[in-house]
Motif scaffolding. Structure first.
Motif, PDB file in Angstrom:
ATOM      1  N   MET A   1       0.811  -1.206   0.000  1.00 59.16           N
ATOM      2  CA  MET A   1       0.000   0.000   0.000  1.00 59.16           C
ATOM      3  C   MET A   1       0.853   1.268   0.000  1.00 59.16           C
ATOM      4  SD  MET A   1      -3.101  -0.328  -0.377  1.00 59.16           S
ATOM      5  CE  MET A   1      -4.418   0.692   0.002  1.00 59.16           C
ATOM      6  N   LYS A   2       1.937   1.249   0.736  1.00 63.55           N
ATOM      7  CA  LYS A   2       2.779   2.446   0.793  1.00 63.55           C
ATOM      8  C   LYS A   2       3.342   2.777  -0.576  1.00 63.55           C
ATOM      9  CE  LYS A   2       4.457   2.432   5.494  1.00 63.55           C
ATOM     10  NZ  LYS A   2       5.643   2.449   6.334  1.00 63.55           N
ATOM     11  N   LYS A   3       3.664   1.735  -1.315  1.00 63.59           N
ATOM     12  CA  LYS A   3       4.239   1.941  -2.637  1.00 63.59           C
ATOM     13  C   LYS A   3       3.220   2.607  -3.557  1.00 63.59           C
ATOM     14  CE  LYS A   3       7.014  -0.540  -5.980  1.00 63.59           C
ATOM     15  NZ  LYS A   3       7.542  -1.820  -6.388  1.00 63.59           N
ATOM     16  N   GLN A   4       1.983   2.176  -3.496  1.00 63.54           N
ATOM     17  CA  GLN A   4       0.927   2.752  -4.340  1.00 63.54           C
ATOM     18  C   GLN A   4       0.662   4.202  -3.945  1.00 63.54           C
ATOM     19  OE1 GLN A   4      -0.359   1.368  -7.013  1.00 63.54           O
ATOM     20  NE2 GLN A   4      -1.660   3.144  -7.393  1.00 63.54           N
ATOM     21  N   GLU A   5       0.674   4.512  -2.650  1.00 66.66           N
ATOM     22  CA  GLU A   5       0.469   5.897  -2.191  1.00 66.66           C
ATOM     23  C   GLU A   5       1.613   6.790  -2.666  1.00 66.66           C
ATOM     24  OE1 GLU A   5       0.051   5.773   2.003  1.00 66.66           O
ATOM     25  OE2 GLU A   5      -1.853   4.718   1.937  1.00 66.66           O
ATOM     26  N   HIS A   6       2.807   6.253  -2.663  1.00 61.46           N
ATOM     27  CA  HIS A   6       3.971   7.012  -3.119  1.00 61.46           C
ATOM     28  C   HIS A   6       3.853   7.321  -4.617  1.00 61.46           C
ATOM     29  CE1 HIS A   6       8.055   8.487  -3.187  1.00 61.46           C
ATOM     30  NE2 HIS A   6       8.389   7.616  -4.158  1.00 61.46           N
ATOM     31  N   ILE A   7       3.430   6.331  -5.383  1.00 59.58           N
ATOM     32  CA  ILE A   7       3.242   6.526  -6.821  1.00 59.58           C
ATOM     33  C   ILE A   7       2.137   7.543  -7.077  1.00 59.58           C
ATOM     34  CG2 ILE A   7       2.507   5.396  -8.964  1.00 59.58           C
ATOM     35  CD1 ILE A   7       3.930   2.873  -7.955  1.00 59.58           C
ATOM     36  N   ASP A   8       1.037   7.477  -6.329  1.00 55.82           N
ATOM     37  CA  ASP A   8      -0.063   8.432  -6.490  1.00 55.82           C
ATOM     38  C   ASP A   8       0.381   9.845  -6.131  1.00 55.82           C
ATOM     39  OD1 ASP A   8      -1.802   6.524  -7.387  1.00 55.82           O
ATOM     40  OD2 ASP A   8      -2.638   6.091  -5.378  1.00 55.82           O
ATOM     41  N   ALA A   9       1.229   9.980  -5.119  1.00 60.66           N
ATOM     42  CA  ALA A   9       1.725  11.304  -4.733  1.00 60.66           C
ATOM     43  C   ALA A   9       2.591  11.906  -5.839  1.00 60.66           C
ATOM     44  CB  ALA A   9       2.517  11.213  -3.435  1.00 60.66           C
ATOM     45  N   ILE A  10       3.393  11.063  -6.463  1.00 58.70           N
ATOM     46  CA  ILE A  10       4.238  11.539  -7.573  1.00 58.70           C
ATOM     47  C   ILE A  10       3.370  11.964  -8.745  1.00 58.70           C
ATOM     48  CG2 ILE A  10       5.935  10.824  -9.294  1.00 58.70           C
ATOM     49  CD1 ILE A  10       7.205   9.058  -7.126  1.00 58.70           C
ATOM     50  N   LEU A  11       2.371  11.168  -9.083  1.00 55.53           N
ATOM     51  CA  LEU A  11       1.503  11.509 -10.213  1.00 55.53           C
ATOM     52  C   LEU A  11       0.656  12.744  -9.918  1.00 55.53           C
ATOM     53  CD1 LEU A  11       0.368   7.956 -11.370  1.00 55.53           C
ATOM     54  CD2 LEU A  11       1.948   9.502 -12.514  1.00 55.53           C
ATOM     55  N   ASP A  12       0.238  12.936  -8.681  1.00 56.13           N
ATOM     56  CA  ASP A  12      -0.546  14.121  -8.318  1.00 56.13           C
ATOM     57  C   ASP A  12       0.284  15.389  -8.370  1.00 56.13           C
ATOM     58  OD1 ASP A  12      -2.811  12.638  -7.983  1.00 56.13           O
ATOM     59  OD2 ASP A  12      -2.522  12.352  -5.797  1.00 56.13           O
ATOM     60  N   SER A  13       1.608  15.262  -8.244  1.00 54.98           N
ATOM     61  CA  SER A  13       2.450  16.461  -8.283  1.00 54.98           C
ATOM     62  C   SER A  13       2.454  17.096  -9.677  1.00 54.98           C
ATOM     63  CB  SER A  13       3.880  16.117  -7.866  1.00 54.98           C
ATOM     64  OG  SER A  13       4.490  15.284  -8.832  1.00 54.98           O
ATOM     65  N   PHE A  14       2.063  16.338 -10.697  1.00 54.89           N
ATOM     66  CA  PHE A  14       2.011  16.872 -12.058  1.00 54.89           C
ATOM     67  C   PHE A  14       0.734  17.653 -12.341  1.00 54.89           C
ATOM     68  CE2 PHE A  14       4.826  13.111 -12.906  1.00 54.89           C
ATOM     69  CZ  PHE A  14       5.965  13.848 -13.209  1.00 54.89           C
ATOM     70  N   ASP A  15      -0.219  17.683 -11.422  1.00 55.07           N
ATOM     71  CA  ASP A  15      -1.502  18.340 -11.672  1.00 55.07           C
ATOM     72  C   ASP A  15      -1.361  19.851 -11.826  1.00 55.07           C
ATOM     73  OD1 ASP A  15      -2.798  15.956 -11.655  1.00 55.07           O
ATOM     74  OD2 ASP A  15      -3.398  16.070  -9.544  1.00 55.07           O
ATOM     75  N   GLY A  16      -0.452  20.486 -11.118  1.00 54.42           N
ATOM     76  CA  GLY A  16      -0.352  21.943 -11.153  1.00 54.42           C
ATOM     77  C   GLY A  16       0.629  22.468 -12.192  1.00 54.42           C
ATOM     78  N   ILE A  17       1.099  21.626 -13.093  1.00 53.74           N
ATOM     79  CA  ILE A  17       2.103  22.055 -14.079  1.00 53.74           C
ATOM     80  C   ILE A  17       1.439  22.913 -15.149  1.00 53.74           C
ATOM     81  CG2 ILE A  17       3.624  21.252 -15.919  1.00 53.74           C
ATOM     82  CD1 ILE A  17       4.323  18.882 -14.245  1.00 53.74           C
ATOM     83  N   LYS A  18       2.106  24.036 -15.482  1.00 56.26           N
ATOM     84  CA  LYS A  18       1.638  24.920 -16.552  1.00 56.26           C
ATOM     85  C   LYS A  18       2.691  24.956 -17.644  1.00 56.26           C
ATOM     86  CE  LYS A  18      -0.817  27.984 -13.413  1.00 56.26           C
ATOM     87  NZ  LYS A  18      -0.911  29.345 -12.898  1.00 56.26           N
ATOM     88  N   ARG A  19       2.304  25.418 -18.779  1.00 58.87           N
ATOM     89  CA  ARG A  19       3.214  25.542 -19.907  1.00 58.87           C
ATOM     90  C   ARG A  19       4.247  26.628 -19.601  1.00 58.87           C
ATOM     91  NH1 ARG A  19       2.566  24.252 -25.555  1.00 58.87           N
ATOM     92  NH2 ARG A  19       4.075  25.468 -26.732  1.00 58.87           N
ATOM     93  N   ALA A  20       5.495  26.373 -19.959  1.00 58.60           N
ATOM     94  CA  ALA A  20       6.558  27.345 -19.717  1.00 58.60           C
ATOM     95  C   ALA A  20       6.372  28.559 -20.616  1.00 58.60           C
ATOM     96  CB  ALA A  20       7.912  26.708 -19.987  1.00 58.60           C
ATOM     97  N   GLU A  21       6.627  29.733 -20.054  1.00 63.52           N
ATOM     98  CA  GLU A  21       6.486  30.973 -20.814  1.00 63.52           C
ATOM     99  C   GLU A  21       7.853  31.646 -20.915  1.00 63.52           C
ATOM    100  OE1 GLU A  21       3.489  33.455 -19.147  1.00 63.52           O
ATOM    101  OE2 GLU A  21       2.040  31.829 -19.012  1.00 63.52           O
ATOM    102  N   THR A  22       8.120  32.229 -22.064  1.00 61.63           N
ATOM    103  CA  THR A  22       9.383  32.934 -22.253  1.00 61.63           C
ATOM    104  C   THR A  22       9.240  34.386 -21.822  1.00 61.63           C
ATOM    105  OG1 THR A  22       8.804  33.544 -24.518  1.00 61.63           O
ATOM    106  CG2 THR A  22       9.984  31.473 -24.204  1.00 61.63           C
ATOM    107  N   ARG A  23      10.400  34.973 -21.616  1.00 59.73           N
ATOM    108  CA  ARG A  23      10.387  36.394 -21.283  1.00 59.73           C
ATOM    109  C   ARG A  23      10.007  37.204 -22.522  1.00 59.73           C
ATOM    110  NH1 ARG A  23      16.146  37.364 -18.913  1.00 59.73           N
ATOM    111  NH2 ARG A  23      16.651  35.579 -20.191  1.00 59.73           N
TER     112      ARG A  23
END
Length: 108
Positions: free
Chosen positions: A1-23
């Motif tokens: 179970m701990k392994k699955q929670e760890h994998i879910d935490a890693i995948l959830d960290s990608f939820d807030g990613i936005k496209r990179a913007e240039t200056r």
């Protein structure tokens, strides 16, 4: 179970990613830099700083130095042989003069 929670935490960290913007004006800065490199001195310095060019220059300098050292040794040997022949000629001439003067009588 701990392994699955760890994998879910890693995948959830990608939820807030936005496209990179240039200056602002990034494209114009890049284009200016590319055009700046087309300068003669920039091209020359980029060629000279390559390792292959540096190695070729070093090899050619060493080759010229070795050639000059070997050539100097050959010249010195040739001069020594030429000088030896000249000195023997001079000594033979002095002996000839001494031999011709021995027959002269100083008491006359």
């Amino acid at each position: 179970m701990k392994k699955q929670e760890h994998i879910d935490a890693i995948l959830d960290s990608f939820d807030g990613i936005k496209r990179a913007e240039t200056r602002p004006f990034m494209y114009t800065r890049v284009r200016a830099r590319i055009q700046e490199e087309s300068n003669f001195w920039m091209k020359t310095s980029s060629v000279i700083t390559r390792p292959l060019v540096a190695v070729c220059c070093l090899v050619s300098i060493i080759t010229v130095n070795v050639y000059l050292i070997i050539d100097a040794d050959h010249r010195q040997k040739a001069e020594t042989m030429a000088t030896a022949g000249t000195e023997s000629d001079i000594l033979q001439n002095e002996n000839f003069i001494l031999a011709s003067n021995t027959g002269y009588d100083f008491n006359k």
